[in-house]
Design an enzyme around this catalytic site. Structure first.
Site, PDB file in Angstrom:
ATOM      1  N   ASP A 208      -5.867   9.876   0.448  1.00 50.07           N
ATOM      2  CA  ASP A 208      -4.438   9.572   0.563  1.00 50.07           C
ATOM      3  C   ASP A 208      -3.827  10.744   1.313  1.00 50.07           C
ATOM      4  O   ASP A 208      -3.790  11.872   0.793  1.00 50.07           O
ATOM      5  CB  ASP A 208      -3.818   9.441  -0.839  1.00 50.07           C
ATOM      6  CG  ASP A 208      -2.326   9.107  -0.788  1.00 50.07           C
ATOM      7  OD1 ASP A 208      -1.710   9.240   0.301  1.00 50.07           O
ATOM      8  OD2 ASP A 208      -1.769   8.726  -1.826  1.00 50.07           O
TER       9      ASP A 208
ATOM     10  N   ASN B 163      -5.624   8.071  11.835  1.00 50.50           N
ATOM     11  CA  ASN B 163      -5.057   6.752  12.127  1.00 50.50           C
ATOM     12  C   ASN B 163      -4.005   6.309  11.109  1.00 50.50           C
ATOM     13  O   ASN B 163      -3.101   5.546  11.447  1.00 50.50           O
ATOM     14  CB  ASN B 163      -6.203   5.731  12.173  1.00 50.50           C
ATOM     15  CG  ASN B 163      -5.718   4.304  12.052  1.00 50.50           C
ATOM     16  OD1 ASN B 163      -5.278   3.696  13.028  1.00 50.50           O
ATOM     17  ND2 ASN B 163      -5.768   3.747  10.838  1.00 50.50           N
TER      18      ASN B 163
ATOM     19  N   PHE C  75       8.452   0.961   8.446  1.00 49.21           N
ATOM     20  CA  PHE C  75       9.326  -0.014   7.793  1.00 49.21           C
ATOM     21  C   PHE C  75       9.524  -1.171   8.758  1.00 49.21           C
ATOM     22  O   PHE C  75       9.544  -0.978   9.981  1.00 49.21           O
ATOM     23  CB  PHE C  75      10.681   0.618   7.462  1.00 49.21           C
ATOM     24  CG  PHE C  75      10.644   1.488   6.241  1.00 49.21           C
ATOM     25  CD1 PHE C  75      11.031   0.998   4.999  1.00 49.21           C
ATOM     26  CD2 PHE C  75      10.205   2.807   6.327  1.00 49.21           C
ATOM     27  CE1 PHE C  75      10.983   1.804   3.872  1.00 49.21           C
ATOM     28  CE2 PHE C  75      10.158   3.625   5.205  1.00 49.21           C
ATOM     29  CZ  PHE C  75      10.545   3.125   3.972  1.00 49.21           C
TER      30      PHE C  75
ATOM     31  N   GLN D  98      14.241   5.811   4.715  1.00 48.38           N
ATOM     32  CA  GLN D  98      13.199   5.432   5.684  1.00 48.38           C
ATOM     33  C   GLN D  98      12.702   6.661   6.445  1.00 48.38           C
ATOM     34  O   GLN D  98      11.502   6.823   6.673  1.00 48.38           O
ATOM     35  CB  GLN D  98      13.740   4.395   6.675  1.00 48.38           C
ATOM     36  CG  GLN D  98      14.092   3.064   6.042  1.00 48.38           C
ATOM     37  CD  GLN D  98      14.195   1.927   7.062  1.00 48.38           C
ATOM     38  OE1 GLN D  98      13.673   2.029   8.166  1.00 48.38           O
ATOM     39  NE2 GLN D  98      14.844   0.846   6.664  1.00 48.38           N
TER      40      GLN D  98
ATOM     41  N   ALA E 103      13.249   6.219  12.864  1.00 49.06           N
ATOM     42  CA  ALA E 103      12.456   7.142  12.038  1.00 49.06           C
ATOM     43  C   ALA E 103      10.988   7.114  12.484  1.00 49.06           C
ATOM     44  O   ALA E 103      10.340   8.153  12.607  1.00 49.06           O
ATOM     45  CB  ALA E 103      12.566   6.753  10.572  1.00 49.06           C
ATOM     46  N   TYR E 104      10.486   5.898  12.744  1.00 47.06           N
ATOM     47  CA  TYR E 104       9.093   5.764  13.187  1.00 47.06           C
ATOM     48  C   TYR E 104       8.894   6.493  14.520  1.00 47.06           C
ATOM     49  O   TYR E 104       7.919   7.228  14.703  1.00 47.06           O
ATOM     50  CB  TYR E 104       8.755   4.270  13.322  1.00 47.06           C
ATOM     51  CG  TYR E 104       7.342   3.988  13.772  1.00 47.06           C
ATOM     52  CD1 TYR E 104       6.276   4.076  12.889  1.00 47.06           C
ATOM     53  CD2 TYR E 104       7.074   3.623  15.096  1.00 47.06           C
ATOM     54  CE1 TYR E 104       4.970   3.811  13.306  1.00 47.06           C
ATOM     55  CE2 TYR E 104       5.775   3.348  15.520  1.00 47.06           C
ATOM     56  CZ  TYR E 104       4.734   3.444  14.622  1.00 47.06           C
ATOM     57  OH  TYR E 104       3.444   3.183  15.043  1.00 47.06           O
TER      58      TYR E 104
ATOM     59  N   VAL F  35      10.603   8.998  15.792  1.00 48.09           N
ATOM     60  CA  VAL F  35      10.635  10.461  15.640  1.00 48.09           C
ATOM     61  C   VAL F  35       9.327  10.946  14.985  1.00 48.09           C
ATOM     62  O   VAL F  35       8.761  11.968  15.380  1.00 48.09           O
ATOM     63  CB  VAL F  35      11.874  10.911  14.820  1.00 48.09           C
ATOM     64  CG1 VAL F  35      11.788  12.393  14.476  1.00 48.09           C
ATOM     65  CG2 VAL F  35      13.152  10.625  15.598  1.00 48.09           C
TER      66      VAL F  35
ATOM     67  N   LYS G 244       6.456   9.713  15.328  1.00 44.23           N
ATOM     68  CA  LYS G 244       5.377   9.684  16.326  1.00 44.23           C
ATOM     69  C   LYS G 244       5.601  10.725  17.435  1.00 44.23           C
ATOM     70  O   LYS G 244       4.646  11.202  18.038  1.00 44.23           O
ATOM     71  CB  LYS G 244       5.224   8.266  16.902  1.00 44.23           C
ATOM     72  CG  LYS G 244       4.678   7.250  15.875  1.00 44.23           C
ATOM     73  CD  LYS G 244       3.297   7.628  15.344  1.00 44.23           C
ATOM     74  CE  LYS G 244       2.669   6.512  14.513  1.00 44.23           C
ATOM     75  NZ  LYS G 244       1.350   6.857  13.965  1.00 44.23           N
TER      76      LYS G 244
ATOM     77  N   THR H 195      -1.549  -6.514  13.514  1.00 43.65           N
ATOM     78  CA  THR H 195      -1.945  -5.967  12.207  1.00 43.65           C
ATOM     79  C   THR H 195      -0.803  -6.249  11.238  1.00 43.65           C
ATOM     80  O   THR H 195       0.242  -6.765  11.641  1.00 43.65           O
ATOM     81  CB  THR H 195      -2.128  -4.437  12.297  1.00 43.65           C
ATOM     82  OG1 THR H 195      -0.864  -3.853  12.657  1.00 43.65           O
ATOM     83  CG2 THR H 195      -3.190  -4.036  13.305  1.00 43.65           C
TER      84      THR H 195
HETATM   85  P1  NAP Z   1      -1.735  -1.252   9.168  1.00 42.96           P
HETATM   86  O1  NAP Z   1      -2.501  -2.482   9.383  1.00 42.96           O
HETATM   87  O2  NAP Z   1      -0.491  -1.288   8.342  1.00 42.96           O
HETATM   88  O3  NAP Z   1      -2.737  -0.154   8.567  1.00 42.96           O
HETATM   89  C1  NAP Z   1      -2.293   1.114   8.221  1.00 42.96           C
HETATM   90  C2  NAP Z   1      -3.387   1.820   7.457  1.00 42.96           C
HETATM   91  O4  NAP Z   1      -2.914   3.129   7.075  1.00 42.96           O
HETATM   92  C3  NAP Z   1      -3.754   1.106   6.156  1.00 42.96           C
HETATM   93  O5  NAP Z   1      -5.129   1.235   5.913  1.00 42.96           O
HETATM   94  C4  NAP Z   1      -2.954   1.874   5.118  1.00 42.96           C
HETATM   95  O6  NAP Z   1      -3.492   1.805   3.817  1.00 42.96           O
HETATM   96  C5  NAP Z   1      -3.107   3.272   5.696  1.00 42.96           C
HETATM   97  N1  NAP Z   1      -2.185   4.223   5.085  1.00 42.96           N
HETATM   98  C6  NAP Z   1      -0.843   4.196   5.009  1.00 42.96           C
HETATM   99  N2  NAP Z   1      -0.387   5.254   4.331  1.00 42.96           N
HETATM  100  C7  NAP Z   1      -1.469   5.979   3.969  1.00 42.96           C
HETATM  101  C8  NAP Z   1      -1.661   7.175   3.235  1.00 42.96           C
HETATM  102  N3  NAP Z   1      -0.645   7.851   2.711  1.00 42.96           N
HETATM  103  N4  NAP Z   1      -2.915   7.656   3.086  1.00 42.96           N
HETATM  104  C9  NAP Z   1      -3.965   6.988   3.605  1.00 42.96           C
HETATM  105  N5  NAP Z   1      -3.854   5.833   4.269  1.00 42.96           N
HETATM  106  C10 NAP Z   1      -2.621   5.338   4.449  1.00 42.96           C
HETATM  107  O7  NAP Z   1      -1.271  -0.592  10.546  1.00 42.96           O
HETATM  108  P2  NAP Z   1      -2.015  -0.502  11.980  1.00 42.96           P
HETATM  109  O8  NAP Z   1      -1.222  -1.339  12.907  1.00 42.96           O
HETATM  110  O9  NAP Z   1      -3.464  -0.706  11.852  1.00 42.96           O
HETATM  111  O10 NAP Z   1      -1.687   1.017  12.334  1.00 42.96           O
HETATM  112  C11 NAP Z   1      -2.675   2.037  12.448  1.00 42.96           C
HETATM  113  C12 NAP Z   1      -2.081   3.185  13.237  1.00 42.96           C
HETATM  114  O11 NAP Z   1      -1.746   2.736  14.563  1.00 42.96           O
HETATM  115  C13 NAP Z   1      -0.778   3.731  12.644  1.00 42.96           C
HETATM  116  O12 NAP Z   1      -0.748   5.118  12.777  1.00 42.96           O
HETATM  117  C14 NAP Z   1       0.294   3.076  13.519  1.00 42.96           C
HETATM  118  O13 NAP Z   1       1.485   3.810  13.509  1.00 42.96           O
HETATM  119  C15 NAP Z   1      -0.400   3.072  14.857  1.00 42.96           C
HETATM  120  N6  NAP Z   1       0.134   2.112  15.834  1.00 42.96           N
HETATM  121  C16 NAP Z   1       0.060   0.778  15.610  1.00 42.96           C
HETATM  122  C17 NAP Z   1       0.548  -0.107  16.558  1.00 42.96           C
HETATM  123  C18 NAP Z   1       0.448  -1.606  16.389  1.00 42.96           C
HETATM  124  O14 NAP Z   1       0.948  -2.340  17.268  1.00 42.96           O
HETATM  125  N7  NAP Z   1      -0.151  -2.116  15.308  1.00 42.96           N
HETATM  126  C19 NAP Z   1       1.097   0.380  17.763  1.00 42.96           C
HETATM  127  C20 NAP Z   1       1.158   1.752  17.966  1.00 42.96           C
HETATM  128  C21 NAP Z   1       0.658   2.608  17.003  1.00 42.96           C
HETATM  129  P3  NAP Z   1      -2.977   0.714   2.723  1.00 42.96           P
HETATM  130  O15 NAP Z   1      -3.742  -0.542   2.976  1.00 42.96           O
HETATM  131  O16 NAP Z   1      -3.325   1.387   1.426  1.00 42.96           O
HETATM  132  O17 NAP Z   1      -1.503   0.552   2.918  1.00 42.96           O
END
Ligand code: NAP
Length: 276
Positions: A62, A89, A94, A105, A192-193, A195, A197, A232
């Protein structure tokens, strides 16, 4: 102690993190660790990979919990004497229509995306072995948010001399400014997101600079990246990329060959270095 190379991906029980682990299981010559804050969700994800004939190990992590980060650090130190590939990753966002007050947030988002990621780096970067690869998953949203900052803030975030302490101070100030509802007056964009990043991208630039100064001979390459807009739980079903496609750039950076001397300290999208 095992001499097998080891890769660790944070927040990898689902989404892009899971797809990164999946790809590393196929392409990385060594042990791959799927990590999750919830052991049940983590083990389930490992079992899903097993059904595909892929083998990942599991470790709880975590990134909001310093004890949890340190437990992983001690485990890696003891079992492997370090780490070869680290993909930061884990992240949260939000939803656009969430009615949680903006100041809350801001605090919650920065806590995980910036401060949690930074804590993982503080504990694990010293363990990264020569020729190691570090990938911090940021977002193109960081570039857009940067353009929404005042000229003064933009200059600070683009600076080649900004220190980690100064960055932490700025990220803390953003959260404090939102609590006083003065963040826009103070030159911050209303995201917030975004900032958080900016924080991840600038942190990566600083860390790469520190590696150049302190561990030049170790040939470690560290970069921030955007996975693209990916289907996702975070981004929803309308995004154009599959999680596997979203994993491509992070995996490319995680597997840069040992004779590569770049990219390093860059923000990379679609496997291409972007201007910051
Ligand atoms: P996602 O499906 O919501 O997955 C996020 C993952 O992070 C989940 O496994 C979640 O675990 C985990 N997580 C959250 N808080 C955590 C913590 N405190 N400790 C450990 N794990 C934690 O999101 P995603 O789209 O795959 O995003 C992955 C990364 O890509 C993020 O950094 C996101 O900002 C970035 N990103 C995504 C997009 C997009 O379009 N999807 C675009 C640009 C950047 P739980 O299952 O326990 O919640």
């Amino acid at each position: 102690m095992s001499s097998v190379p080891v890769a660790v991906v944070t927040g990898s029980n689902k989404g892009i993190g899971f797809a990164i682990v999946q790809a590393l299981c196929k392409q990385f010559q060594g042990d791959v660790y799927l990590t999750a804050r919830d052991p049940g969700r983590g083990q389930e994800a490992v079992a899903k990979l097993q059904q595909e004939g892929l083998h990942a190990f599991f470790h709880q992590l975590d990134i909001d919990d310093l004890q949890s980060i340190r437990a992983l650090r001690d485990f890696l130190k003891e079992k492997y004497g370090g780490v070869n590939v680290l993909v930061n990753n884990a992240g949260i966002a939000f939803k656009v229509h969430d009615t949680t007050p903006f100041a809350v947030q801001a605090e919650v988002t920065l806590k995980t995306n910036f401060f949690g990621t930074r804590n993982v780096c503080t504990e694990l970067l010293p363990l990264v072995k020569p020729y190691g690869r570090v990938v911090n998953v940021s977002s193109m949203v960081s570039n857009m948010a940067l353009k929404g900052c005042s000229q003064e803030l933009q200059q600070k975030f683009r600076s080649d001399t900004i220190t980690e302490d100064e960055l932490v101070e700025l990220m803390t100030k953003f959260v404090e400014d939102t609590k006083k509802s003065v963040h826009e007056k103070e030159g911050w964009p209303n995201t917030a997101y975004g900032v958080s990043k900016i924080g991840v991208t600038v942190l990566s630039r600083i860390q790469a600079r520190m590696l150049n100064e302190k561990r030049k001979g170790d040939h470690i390459l560290l970069n921030a990246c955007c996975p693209g807009w990916v289907r996702t739980d975070m981004a929803g079903p309308k995004a154009p990329k599959s999680p596997e496609e979203g994993a491509e750039t992070p995996v490319y950076l995680a597997l840069l060959p040992s004779d590569a001397d770049g990219p390093h300290g860059q923000f990379v999208s679609n496997k291409t270095v972007q201007t910051w």
